[in-house]
Design a protein around this motif. Structure first.
Motif, PDB file in Angstrom:
ATOM      1  N   TRP A 166      49.514  44.134  35.840  1.00 20.41           N
ATOM      2  CA  TRP A 166      49.693  42.914  36.634  1.00 20.41           C
ATOM      3  C   TRP A 166      51.132  42.743  37.125  1.00 20.41           C
ATOM      4  O   TRP A 166      51.497  41.662  37.584  1.00 20.41           O
ATOM      5  N   SER A 167      51.940  43.780  37.035  1.00 14.80           N
ATOM      6  CA  SER A 167      53.367  43.621  37.334  1.00 14.80           C
ATOM      7  C   SER A 167      53.629  43.289  38.796  1.00 14.80           C
ATOM      8  O   SER A 167      54.662  42.694  39.119  1.00 14.80           O
ATOM      9  N   GLN A 168      52.728  43.659  39.702  1.00 13.11           N
ATOM     10  CA  GLN A 168      52.910  43.325  41.116  1.00 13.11           C
ATOM     11  C   GLN A 168      52.052  42.138  41.541  1.00 13.11           C
ATOM     12  O   GLN A 168      52.017  41.776  42.716  1.00 13.11           O
ATOM     13  N   GLY A 169      51.399  41.530  40.582  1.00 19.59           N
ATOM     14  CA  GLY A 169      50.536  40.387  40.879  1.00 19.59           C
ATOM     15  C   GLY A 169      49.135  40.630  40.359  1.00 19.59           C
ATOM     16  O   GLY A 169      48.847  41.636  39.706  1.00 19.59           O
ATOM     17  N   ILE A 170      48.243  39.712  40.668  1.00 24.51           N
ATOM     18  CA  ILE A 170      46.877  39.776  40.157  1.00 24.51           C
ATOM     19  C   ILE A 170      46.125  40.942  40.815  1.00 24.51           C
ATOM     20  O   ILE A 170      46.133  41.094  42.026  1.00 24.51           O
ATOM     21  N   PRO A 171      45.495  41.812  40.029  1.00 26.29           N
ATOM     22  CA  PRO A 171      44.871  43.021  40.576  1.00 26.29           C
ATOM     23  C   PRO A 171      43.650  42.739  41.456  1.00 26.29           C
ATOM     24  O   PRO A 171      42.888  41.800  41.221  1.00 26.29           O
ATOM     25  N   LEU A 172      43.473  43.594  42.450  1.00 23.56           N
ATOM     26  CA  LEU A 172      42.369  43.454  43.394  1.00 23.56           C
ATOM     27  C   LEU A 172      41.015  43.474  42.691  1.00 23.56           C
ATOM     28  O   LEU A 172      40.151  42.641  42.972  1.00 23.56           O
ATOM     29  N   ASP A 173      40.808  44.421  41.791  1.00 22.18           N
ATOM     30  CA  ASP A 173      39.504  44.558  41.141  1.00 22.18           C
ATOM     31  C   ASP A 173      39.121  43.287  40.393  1.00 22.18           C
ATOM     32  O   ASP A 173      37.978  42.839  40.465  1.00 22.18           O
ATOM     33  N   TYR A 174      40.087  42.692  39.690  1.00 20.10           N
ATOM     34  CA  TYR A 174      39.787  41.480  38.932  1.00 20.10           C
ATOM     35  C   TYR A 174      39.461  40.318  39.870  1.00 20.10           C
ATOM     36  O   TYR A 174      38.508  39.572  39.638  1.00 20.10           O
ATOM     37  N   VAL A 175      40.220  40.175  40.935  1.00 19.22           N
ATOM     38  CA  VAL A 175      39.964  39.081  41.876  1.00 19.22           C
ATOM     39  C   VAL A 175      38.582  39.234  42.502  1.00 19.22           C
ATOM     40  O   VAL A 175      37.841  38.250  42.668  1.00 19.22           O
ATOM     41  N   GLN A 176      38.197  40.447  42.844  1.00 20.96           N
ATOM     42  CA  GLN A 176      36.878  40.651  43.431  1.00 20.96           C
ATOM     43  C   GLN A 176      35.760  40.297  42.454  1.00 20.96           C
ATOM     44  O   GLN A 176      34.744  39.709  42.845  1.00 20.96           O
ATOM     45  N   LYS A 177      35.951  40.624  41.184  1.00 23.24           N
ATOM     46  CA  LYS A 177      34.938  40.283  40.178  1.00 23.24           C
ATOM     47  C   LYS A 177      34.793  38.767  40.043  1.00 23.24           C
ATOM     48  O   LYS A 177      33.676  38.238  39.986  1.00 23.24           O
ATOM     49  N   VAL A 178      35.922  38.067  40.007  1.00 24.79           N
ATOM     50  CA  VAL A 178      35.852  36.610  39.877  1.00 24.79           C
ATOM     51  C   VAL A 178      35.281  35.988  41.141  1.00 24.79           C
ATOM     52  O   VAL A 178      34.497  35.028  41.077  1.00 24.79           O
ATOM     53  N   ALA A 179      35.639  36.534  42.297  1.00 26.01           N
ATOM     54  CA  ALA A 179      35.097  36.006  43.557  1.00 26.01           C
ATOM     55  C   ALA A 179      33.585  36.169  43.610  1.00 26.01           C
ATOM     56  O   ALA A 179      32.864  35.265  44.062  1.00 26.01           O
ATOM     57  N   ASP A 180      33.083  37.321  43.164  1.00 28.49           N
ATOM     58  CA  ASP A 180      31.640  37.533  43.137  1.00 28.49           C
ATOM     59  C   ASP A 180      30.967  36.513  42.216  1.00 28.49           C
ATOM     60  O   ASP A 180      29.903  35.959  42.550  1.00 28.49           O
TER      61      ASP A 180
END
Length: 381
Positions: free
Chosen positions: A38-52
């Motif tokens: 997470w050093s550059q921010g919230i990861p894409l994969d995690y955000v997509q899972k939560v969005a789904d």
């Protein structure tokens, strides 16, 4: 200014929820981060899972029902509509307590502690620990009105909270807060208008460390100074953006629910106690409940503006009112007692729970309850 208190019920139109789903479906995603953490921010994969999950499984009406089980009200103070919950205890000896959230939190943070604080006997506690709770939404947050002029910093909010408590018939009360709520609560202590009997804070902002801490720090103080230094260089960028250009930021947060979600969720990971993802420390539905209060009320810009209004104000004036401080181990700032005492001159309670972070009432509600009860249990109205 009217001193009328109006009843309020949360009832979000289905069209707003349909719009949310459409916007989630239309999200344009960024490239994935080139690192494995997470050093550059919230990861894409995690955000997509939560969005789904948000799109397909989350139920706002459940949250709406949860909130509406409590009495909600509106009242105008200094030209702004203030939303608040007012939950009366069944105990005759209950004492009034106003609790204030911060950013990126909301009244959702207190959902697991309202019952035990207002009706402790039903939760295995003692009647002497009962409180009449007032839980407001900060101006520009949640269901409160949005300031249309400058000047709504923590000092002005503190004065508004005193007016609110008096309007509700409480000429003596306690105050509690974390994050911006801690700064508002500390400002209540600074102003000391004769109505607040004592404060409890779980973000202890005490000003620059005193010379003895800088010259001869204990191991814990060394760790605290290093932690805050890392926050300033690696974790504080969000605050600088919100302090300097909240309006510009607001365009993205108002238009993209996924953008608003990511902006908030990152903090629930970084400011919790050892979480790899926010789900490790918090229920996902509860996280989305909190995000929904920002999204459905379009408060991305108005909530950020509190940073613009409050940074640089005289936050570090001494507090002579009776004070309790709880230092949760993964808080942003973890000053030592001698550091805190340079500002809080009447320190009655000092707690160092074994775990928990910035969102203590939501992450470790039992420990939070213990801290609040231990603090105010030693104070009189």
């Amino acid at each position: 200014m009217s001193d009328t208190i109006r009843d309020f019920q949360i009832d979000i139109p289905q069209s707003a929820l349909d719009d949310l789903n459409t916007r989630i479906d239309m999200t344009r995603w960024p490239d994935p981060e080139p690192v494995g953490d997470w050093s550059q921010g919230i990861p894409l994969d995690y955000v997509q899972k939560v969005a789904d999950y948000w799109r397909d499984s989350y139920d706002w009406r459940r949250c709406e029902d949860m909130l509406n089980q409590y009495p909600h009200h509106m009242t105008e103070i200094d030209g702004i509509d203030i939303h608040f919950m007012h939950i009366l205890s069944p105990e005759a000896t209950a004492r009034p307590l106003i609790m204030t959230h911060g950013w990126p939190g909301s009244i959702i943070e207190f959902m697991d502690v309202i019952g035990p604080l207002t009706d402790p006997v039903s939760y295995g506690g003692k009647a002497k620990d009962a409180y009449h709770l007032v839980v407001p939404s900060l101006p520009g947050y949640g269901f409160s009105g949005k300031p249309t002029e400058t000047g709504w910093g923590v000092e002005r909010i503190a004065k508004a909270w005193d007016i609110l408590m008096l309007r509700l018939g409480y000429d003596r009360y306690f105050a509690q807060g974390g994050d911006w709520g801690a700064l508002v609560t500390s400002a209540i202590g600074v102003q000391n208008q004769g109505h607040c009997a004592g404060i409890h804070i779980n973000l202890v902002v005490a000003g620059a460390p005193p010379e003895e801490v800088l010259q001869n720090p204990t191991p814990d103080e060394q760790s605290s100074l290093a932690r805050f230094g890392a926050y300033q260089t690696q974790g504080g960028g969000y605050a600088e953006i919100q302090r300097t250009k909240p309006q510009t930021l607001g365009f993205g947060l108002a238009d993209s629910p996924v953008g608003q979600m990511a902006w908030i969720l990152e903090k629930f990971q970084g400011w919790s106690d050892g979480a790899t993802t926010p789900d490790d420390s918090f229920d996902r539905d509860r996280l989305l409940d909190n995000i929904m209060l920002y999204w459905i009320n379009n408060t991305g810009a108005s909530s950020a503006r509190l940073y613009r209004e409050s940074f640089g104000s005289p936050d570090f004036e001494p507090v002579h009112l009776a004070t309790g401080c709880s230092i949760f181990p993964n808080e942003i700032v973890v000053p030592s007692r001698r550091w805190a005492e340079q500002r809080f001159k009447n320190l009655r309670y000092w707690g160092e729970p074994s775990k928990g972070g910035h969102f203590a009432a939501m992450e470790v509600p039992k420990l939070f309850l213990h801290e609040v009860r231990s603090c105010f249990g030693g104070m009189d109205l």
